[in-house]
Design a protein around this motif. Structure first.
Motif, mmCIF file in Angstrom:
data_model
loop_
_atom_site.group_PDB
_atom_site.id
_atom_site.type_symbol
_atom_site.label_atom_id
_atom_site.label_comp_id
_atom_site.label_asym_id
_atom_site.label_seq_id
_atom_site.Cartn_x
_atom_site.Cartn_y
_atom_site.Cartn_z
ATOM 1 N N HIS A 86 0.846 -1.191 0.000
ATOM 2 C CA HIS A 86 0.000 0.000 0.000
ATOM 3 C C HIS A 86 0.876 1.234 0.000
ATOM 4 C CE1 HIS A 86 -3.857 -1.832 0.580
ATOM 5 N NE2 HIS A 86 -3.409 -2.556 1.570
ATOM 6 N N GLY A 87 0.304 2.333 -0.446
ATOM 7 C CA GLY A 87 0.965 3.607 -0.226
ATOM 8 C C GLY A 87 0.844 3.991 1.240
ATOM 9 N N GLY A 88 1.571 5.009 1.621
ATOM 10 C CA GLY A 88 1.389 5.568 2.955
ATOM 11 C C GLY A 88 2.234 4.919 4.032
ATOM 12 N N ASN A 89 2.996 3.876 3.695
ATOM 13 C CA ASN A 89 3.766 3.226 4.747
ATOM 14 C C ASN A 89 5.203 3.758 4.773
ATOM 15 O OD1 ASN A 89 3.696 1.643 6.977
ATOM 16 N ND2 ASN A 89 4.360 -0.204 5.914
ATOM 17 N N THR A 111 0.591 8.190 -1.560
ATOM 18 C CA THR A 111 -0.862 8.008 -1.481
ATOM 19 C C THR A 111 -1.562 9.022 -2.383
ATOM 20 O OG1 THR A 111 -1.215 9.591 0.310
ATOM 21 C CG2 THR A 111 -0.642 7.347 0.962
ATOM 22 N N GLY A 112 -2.873 8.948 -2.468
ATOM 23 C CA GLY A 112 -3.659 9.889 -3.252
ATOM 24 C C GLY A 112 -4.536 10.723 -2.337
ATOM 25 N N ILE A 113 -3.926 11.229 -1.279
ATOM 26 C CA ILE A 113 -4.676 11.995 -0.280
ATOM 27 C C ILE A 113 -4.404 13.474 -0.485
ATOM 28 C CG2 ILE A 113 -4.941 12.408 2.202
ATOM 29 C CD1 ILE A 113 -3.914 9.423 2.521
ATOM 30 N N ASN A 114 -5.458 14.275 -0.510
ATOM 31 C CA ASN A 114 -5.321 15.727 -0.662
ATOM 32 C C ASN A 114 -4.336 16.269 0.382
ATOM 33 O OD1 ASN A 114 -5.595 18.496 -0.832
ATOM 34 N ND2 ASN A 114 -7.843 18.463 -0.913
ATOM 35 N N PRO A 115 -3.211 16.883 -0.054
ATOM 36 C CA PRO A 115 -2.229 17.349 0.930
ATOM 37 C C PRO A 115 -2.627 18.657 1.615
ATOM 38 C CG PRO A 115 -1.488 17.873 -1.288
ATOM 39 C CD PRO A 115 -2.793 17.128 -1.440
ATOM 40 N N ALA A 116 -3.743 19.271 1.186
ATOM 41 C CA ALA A 116 -4.218 20.492 1.846
ATOM 42 C C ALA A 116 -5.564 20.169 2.493
ATOM 43 C CB ALA A 116 -4.366 21.627 0.831
ATOM 44 N N PRO A 117 -5.541 19.611 3.696
ATOM 45 C CA PRO A 117 -6.763 19.051 4.288
ATOM 46 C C PRO A 117 -7.800 20.095 4.682
ATOM 47 C CG PRO A 117 -4.943 18.922 5.858
ATOM 48 C CD PRO A 117 -4.354 19.411 4.564
ATOM 49 N N LEU A 163 -5.920 13.733 -7.728
ATOM 50 C CA LEU A 163 -5.292 13.423 -6.437
ATOM 51 C C LEU A 163 -4.011 12.602 -6.563
ATOM 52 C CD1 LEU A 163 -8.506 12.690 -4.355
ATOM 53 C CD2 LEU A 163 -6.840 14.483 -3.856
ATOM 54 N N PHE A 164 -3.781 11.989 -7.713
ATOM 55 C CA PHE A 164 -2.538 11.247 -7.931
ATOM 56 C C PHE A 164 -2.324 11.098 -9.430
ATOM 57 C CE2 PHE A 164 -5.912 8.090 -7.677
ATOM 58 C CZ PHE A 164 -5.707 7.369 -8.845
ATOM 59 N N ARG A 165 -1.060 10.890 -9.826
ATOM 60 C CA ARG A 165 -0.725 10.695 -11.232
ATOM 61 C C ARG A 165 0.010 9.384 -11.396
ATOM 62 N NH1 ARG A 165 -4.171 13.055 -13.483
ATOM 63 N NH2 ARG A 165 -3.048 13.424 -15.441
ATOM 64 N N SER A 169 5.453 2.385 -5.992
ATOM 65 C CA SER A 169 5.816 1.569 -7.147
ATOM 66 C C SER A 169 4.946 0.321 -7.158
ATOM 67 C CB SER A 169 7.305 1.214 -7.093
ATOM 68 O OG SER A 169 7.635 0.721 -5.812
ATOM 69 N N PHE A 170 5.024 -0.445 -8.263
ATOM 70 C CA PHE A 170 4.125 -1.580 -8.462
ATOM 71 C C PHE A 170 4.938 -2.804 -8.867
ATOM 72 C CE2 PHE A 170 1.843 2.312 -9.097
ATOM 73 C CZ PHE A 170 0.635 2.102 -8.447
ATOM 74 N N SER A 171 4.825 -3.888 -8.095
ATOM 75 C CA SER A 171 5.658 -5.069 -8.370
ATOM 76 C C SER A 171 5.348 -5.649 -9.751
ATOM 77 C CB SER A 171 5.456 -6.123 -7.278
ATOM 78 O OG SER A 171 4.091 -6.460 -7.185
ATOM 79 N N ARG A 172 4.084 -5.537 -10.194
ATOM 80 C CA ARG A 172 3.726 -6.152 -11.478
ATOM 81 C C ARG A 172 4.031 -5.251 -12.676
ATOM 82 N NH1 ARG A 172 -2.188 -8.732 -9.964
ATOM 83 N NH2 ARG A 172 -1.478 -9.811 -8.100
ATOM 84 N N GLU A 173 4.245 -3.967 -12.431
ATOM 85 C CA GLU A 173 4.522 -3.025 -13.525
ATOM 86 C C GLU A 173 5.730 -2.197 -13.109
ATOM 87 O OE1 GLU A 173 3.109 -2.698 -16.452
ATOM 88 O OE2 GLU A 173 1.254 -3.886 -16.251
ATOM 89 N N ALA A 174 6.918 -2.727 -13.421
ATOM 90 C CA ALA A 174 8.147 -2.146 -12.885
ATOM 91 C C ALA A 174 8.396 -0.719 -13.379
ATOM 92 C CB ALA A 174 9.336 -3.031 -13.247
ATOM 93 N N GLN A 175 7.798 -0.338 -14.496
ATOM 94 C CA GLN A 175 8.049 1.005 -15.032
ATOM 95 C C GLN A 175 7.027 2.037 -14.545
ATOM 96 O OE1 GLN A 175 8.609 1.012 -19.280
ATOM 97 N NE2 GLN A 175 10.424 -0.303 -19.147
ATOM 98 N N TRP A 176 6.043 1.581 -13.778
ATOM 99 C CA TRP A 176 5.015 2.511 -13.299
ATOM 100 C C TRP A 176 5.402 3.123 -11.950
ATOM 101 C CZ3 TRP A 176 -0.597 0.135 -13.818
ATOM 102 C CH2 TRP A 176 -0.894 -0.079 -15.174
ATOM 103 N N LEU A 177 5.123 4.392 -11.813
ATOM 104 C CA LEU A 177 5.182 5.028 -10.492
ATOM 105 C C LEU A 177 3.916 5.857 -10.313
ATOM 106 C CD1 LEU A 177 8.901 6.268 -10.242
ATOM 107 C CD2 LEU A 177 7.893 4.197 -9.262
ATOM 108 N N ARG A 178 3.420 5.891 -9.062
ATOM 109 C CA ARG A 178 2.267 6.754 -8.774
ATOM 110 C C ARG A 178 2.735 7.863 -7.856
ATOM 111 N NH1 ARG A 178 -2.504 4.335 -5.349
ATOM 112 N NH2 ARG A 178 -1.090 5.105 -3.748
ATOM 113 N N PHE A 179 2.399 9.106 -8.222
ATOM 114 C CA PHE A 179 2.805 10.282 -7.452
ATOM 115 C C PHE A 179 1.577 10.976 -6.879
ATOM 116 C CE2 PHE A 179 7.305 10.998 -8.611
ATOM 117 C CZ PHE A 179 7.453 10.103 -9.668
#
Lengths: 349, 349
Positions: free
Chosen positions: A26-29, A49-55, A296-298, A321-331
């Motif tokens: 998961h994200g966030g750890n 994570t995909g959490i709004n950084p301006a709460p 909220l995320f890209r 990052s994603f174990s199944r898609e090594a070239q993917w990153l989520r920001f």
């Protein structure tokens, strides 16, 4: 209750042993990232994570919200606010839970062993939770209308790809499923920052459960609040399964205030869209192809993604990052100018 | 998945229809009392629950506890604090939930349809939750050792009577149940203010799950925090069923601080015992027979209990009555001198 394989042992009792035992990333750890890059500068910037950084700003809280049990009136007030915010015609169609994840855990327990199709790749907890309760689960790439599945799960917009399934397509699936007493689960965790027409909630078809996350768009994931929206009989069932006092008094109180504040949300949507464009430009300048996402995320692809994760980690920036898609990153989105600067500097190295 | 009685209707899906549909009366629902006695003075004094009226002081909370997801390290820190506080030898034997009630809802889903005996009369949610999941439930007045039940549920000390079952008796029951792959559930929600030897946790027998409530002794019921304690394999299963991020960050943070503060708890126990004696004297002076309870609540009998509820209600004081025992009333402890004075004045009329 006796199981000859486990005589005299309480471990023999469970009937619904987890089918999927592999732990889900998961994200966030941030702890794990800190351990992996012990020399990284503090504070870490968590973009995983995909959490709004301006709460949503936390209102002043009277101390009694911590001490007494939630009242029925408070829960009803939250559900009434949610009904207006989500355009649900009857607040009895809503169940409030301590996070949408609690509902993802619950739903597979409420239905007989079924054939479940999940539109993926997507948030992996859906697959894990339906499997854990013994359902037959397959992850499919396209919405299947061949009538094979009893239960169809769609994350809309999808996490992490951002793919949006039009409401009209979802209605077709819901109709097919309703005819065979099936069920459509639509996880709208990231939909708040999209135009209202993206959501199916305002005219909910039969045999459909919609999940809404509170914490992501409002930037209050630590609060634990989420909703299930379904026809009254099913929502009533979900409320009974969650039991009394499922949501904390702080979550009832802050959740209600936030859901009523349409002006705050409108401002957040504008800010997030602008930040989203800024992040896309920064990623493209660093050689990424932006594949999609939500404001909220890209999700972005880079042939050296693994190296980039290392480099960002050394700079105290955590991405998904994603174990199944090594070239993917989520920001996720940086929260302040300093975070934007640190991200830009790290990406340029 | 098709149910001929409900063609084309998602309501046909649920397999585990609630067996007990009657709503359960609980303490703490001040809204109903306010509606019933519209002329009563404000603020109401809620004595209908067994929650410590002098709560653990909320520490200063950084705003980020609301915004980000709970981390695994935070959950582990809470479980480590709980292990020390409850004298559990391994924190992997503990699962944290958003309230002990969430665990009462969960447990009946984890086991095959069983014969369940509940030592009662007691907290009614146990009966309702096991029935809702289709188990055969009976409420028994004495601990039955005749080997009939697969699952035995004991609230210890009992709510509302305060009856304490000695740990040695519970061990005997656990042994019998373990031999037949059964399960003993011990709800220790009100045990914190009793001597440590009252709890079975320090030497947990096999086939036993203990539930602990955080909010009652620490006076923080609005936070929603509770624990299940069992052998590692079962506790691991419960954690998996609760899923990630089950407990809010405020609950993880405040819970850990409180569980580590043994000095605060020692002071609370002394104060509660003294207040308990004061309440007993006040009730006896008003013609009640004190039947029992714990230092967090008193169960008392009065032949005019119904009239007394009316009178207290008109004075803005809410107590817990029982539909099956018309002469019983349960009193929580007043929180300050003004509340003591108002209770004394109302009881003397």
């Amino acid at each position: 209750m006796r199981d000859p394989k486990h005589p005299g042992n309480v471990r023999a009792l469970p009937i619904t042993q987890p089918a999927a035992a592999e732990p889900i990333a998961h994200g966030g750890n941030l702890d794990a990232a800190r351990e992996r890059f012990p020399g990284a500068p503090e504070p870490w910037i968590d973009l995983s994570t995909g959490i709004n950084p301006a709460p949503f700003p936390i209102p002043a809280l009277p101390t009694e919200i911590w001490s007494r049990l939630p009242t029925r009136a408070e829960e009803e007030a939250l559900l009434a606010a949610a009904a207006i915010r989500y355009r649900v015609r009857n607040s009895e169609m809503i169940a409030a839970a301590p996070g949408a994840q609690a509902l993802i855990q619950l739903l597979p327990r409420l239905f007989p062993k079924s054939s479940v199709e999940i539109l993926g790749p997507t948030y992996e907890e859906h697959e894990a939770c339906w499997m854990r309760q013994g359902h037959r689960v397959s992850v499919v790439e396209d919405l299947d209308r061949s009538d094979r599945a009893d239960v169809v799960v769609v994350v809309n917009p999808n996490n992490p790809t951002g793919r949006i399934i039009p409401v009209s397509d979802l209605r077709t699936v819901a109709r097919t499923l309703a005819k065979k007493n099936g069920l459509l689960v639509i996880d709208e965790a990231f939909i708040d920052v999209l135009p209202e027409t993206a959501s199916i909630v305002a005219e909910l078809p039969p045999a459909t459960i919609v999940l809404r996350s509170f914490g992501k768009a409002y930037g209050l994931a630590g609060l634990r609040l989420g909703f299930a929206i379904a026809e009254v009989s099913l929502a009533t069932r979900i409320r009974a399964e969650l039991g009394p006092w499922a949501v904390s008094v702080p979550a009832l109180s802050i959740g209600k205030a936030a859901l009523c504040d349409t002006r705050w949300l409108a401002g957040a949507v504008i800010r997030l869209e602008s930040d989203r464009q800024r992040l896309d430009a920064m990623l493209q300048a660093a050689g990424f192809t932006v594949l999609g996402g939500t404001p909220l995320f890209r999700l972005a692809r880079h042939c050296e993604a693994t190296k980039i994760v290392e480099n960002l980690g050394r700079h105290g920036i955590h991405v998904r990052s994603f174990s199944r898609e090594a070239q993917w990153l989520r920001f996720g989105l940086p929260g302040d100018e300093q975070a934007w600067d640190r991200l830009a500097a790290a990406l340029s190295k």
